[in-house]
Write a protein that holds these residues in place. Structure first.
Motif, mmCIF file in Angstrom:
data_model
loop_
_atom_site.group_PDB
_atom_site.id
_atom_site.type_symbol
_atom_site.label_atom_id
_atom_site.label_comp_id
_atom_site.label_asym_id
_atom_site.label_seq_id
_atom_site.Cartn_x
_atom_site.Cartn_y
_atom_site.Cartn_z
ATOM 1 N N UNK A 265 0.774 -0.785 -0.674
ATOM 2 C CA UNK A 265 0.075 0.240 -0.115
ATOM 3 C C UNK A 265 0.591 1.550 0.040
ATOM 4 N N UNK A 266 1.846 1.327 0.270
ATOM 5 C CA UNK A 266 3.126 2.109 0.191
ATOM 6 C C UNK A 266 3.644 2.658 0.111
ATOM 7 N N UNK A 267 3.946 1.405 -1.127
ATOM 8 C CA UNK A 267 4.805 1.861 -2.124
ATOM 9 C C UNK A 267 5.016 0.774 -3.422
ATOM 10 N N UNK B 138 -6.051 5.073 8.238
ATOM 11 C CA UNK B 138 -4.369 5.605 9.040
ATOM 12 C C UNK B 138 -3.664 5.885 7.641
ATOM 13 N N UNK B 139 -3.503 5.280 6.542
ATOM 14 C CA UNK B 139 -1.976 4.999 6.288
ATOM 15 C C UNK B 139 -1.899 6.919 5.103
ATOM 16 N N UNK B 140 -2.394 6.972 4.841
ATOM 17 C CA UNK B 140 -2.140 8.885 4.917
ATOM 18 C C UNK B 140 -1.530 9.599 5.859
ATOM 19 N N UNK B 141 -1.558 8.984 7.209
ATOM 20 C CA UNK B 141 -1.091 9.618 8.135
ATOM 21 C C UNK B 141 0.118 8.893 8.511
ATOM 22 N N UNK C 110 1.988 7.550 5.907
ATOM 23 C CA UNK C 110 2.841 7.981 4.811
ATOM 24 C C UNK C 110 4.163 9.323 5.009
ATOM 25 N N UNK C 111 3.197 10.503 6.176
ATOM 26 C CA UNK C 111 3.155 11.685 6.576
ATOM 27 C C UNK C 111 4.527 11.379 7.611
ATOM 28 N N UNK C 112 4.573 10.367 8.137
ATOM 29 C CA UNK C 112 5.372 10.500 9.603
ATOM 30 C C UNK C 112 6.515 8.970 8.506
ATOM 31 N N UNK C 113 6.515 8.790 7.964
ATOM 32 C CA UNK C 113 7.732 7.990 7.016
ATOM 33 C C UNK C 113 8.422 9.274 6.477
ATOM 34 N N UNK C 114 8.051 10.029 5.810
ATOM 35 C CA UNK C 114 8.629 11.253 5.312
ATOM 36 C C UNK C 114 9.217 11.811 5.894
ATOM 37 N N UNK C 115 8.692 12.588 7.309
ATOM 38 C CA UNK C 115 9.501 12.966 8.272
ATOM 39 C C UNK C 115 10.267 11.957 8.805
ATOM 40 N N UNK C 116 10.558 10.521 8.899
ATOM 41 C CA UNK C 116 11.752 10.277 9.455
ATOM 42 C C UNK C 116 12.675 9.539 8.475
ATOM 43 N N UNK C 117 11.624 10.630 7.049
ATOM 44 C CA UNK C 117 13.075 10.589 5.760
ATOM 45 C C UNK C 117 14.518 11.863 6.160
#
Length: 214
Positions: free
Chosen positions: A43-45, A189-192, A194-201
């Motif tokens: 779902x995320x990639x 919750x997948x959009x949220x 994805x936002x956390x993943x971007x912040x981590x990167x």
């Protein structure tokens, strides 16, 4: 000594994987077998890992990619971990540990609170505590999967569905209050996430740039 030899072996195997860019930050989905990591990668990639309802479906490192701020980022689906003596880990588990040890990874730790994955919540929490102790400086995101089954209600009124949730689910909710609640089935919750993943990167990149300037 045997454990170190296994880690060195798996590090060599990681470097042979052509799709892994060792210079870029990577988010590694980690957790017990069959908690829903592979479904999240789908779902995320761009990754297309095998998804089945039995443990150790993921036998090697599956790689996907996602784009943010004009950059390509890596997302890995790793073999599941069990709560046991490191000396007893199989090659698949050692490959997961090698991913965390030798790749520039942020951890997305995935937990299944339904009790249907074959590893109870208490054991999953034990795996999480062990990894936090071993990798205290990594960017870390906690996720509860299958939220459409585990929780009832909305917002702050959400409660564990006692007919579905593991008896120890409330312990996990108390111990990890900021865990994201997501569902691959409903995409909740997948959009949220994805936002956390971007912040981590972004955080990973800034730390790397700061280190290179020193």
């Amino acid at each position: 000594m045997e454990a170190i030899t296994k880690l060195k072996y798996n590090a060599i195997q990681l470097r042979k994987l052509p799709q892994v860019d060792l210079t870029e930050g990577t988010i590694a989905l980690v957790g017990a077998p069959n908690v829903g990591k592979s479904s999240l990668v789908r779902h995320l990639s761009s990754g297309e890992p095998e998804v089945n309802a039995y443990p150790f479906t993921t036998r090697d490192i599956k790689m996907g990619h996602f784009f943010a701020e004009g950059r390509r980022h890596q997302l890995t689906d790793t073999p599941g971990l069990l709560l046991r003596d490191p000396a007893l880990r199989n090659n698949m588990e050692n490959l997961t540990m090698a991913t965390l040890s030798f790749l520039p990874t942020s951890v997305l730790f995935v937990m299944d609170l339904t009790g249907q994955c074959g590893t109870n919540v208490s054991q999953q929490l034990g795996i999480r505590r062990e990894l936090l102790g071993e990798f205290p400086h990594k960017e870390w995101i906690d996720v509860f999967t299958k939220s459409d089954l585990v929780f009832t209600g909305e917002g702050e009124q959400q409660k564990c569905n006692i007919e579905v949730a593991d008896p120890e689910a409330h312990v996990a909710v108390h111990e990890i209050p900021n865990a994201l609640r997501v569902s691959s089935a409903t995409e909740e919750g997948l959009l949220v996430l994805k936002g956390e993943m971007i912040a981590a990167m972004v955080s990973h990149r800034r730390k790397k740039e700061a280190k290179n300037q020193d």
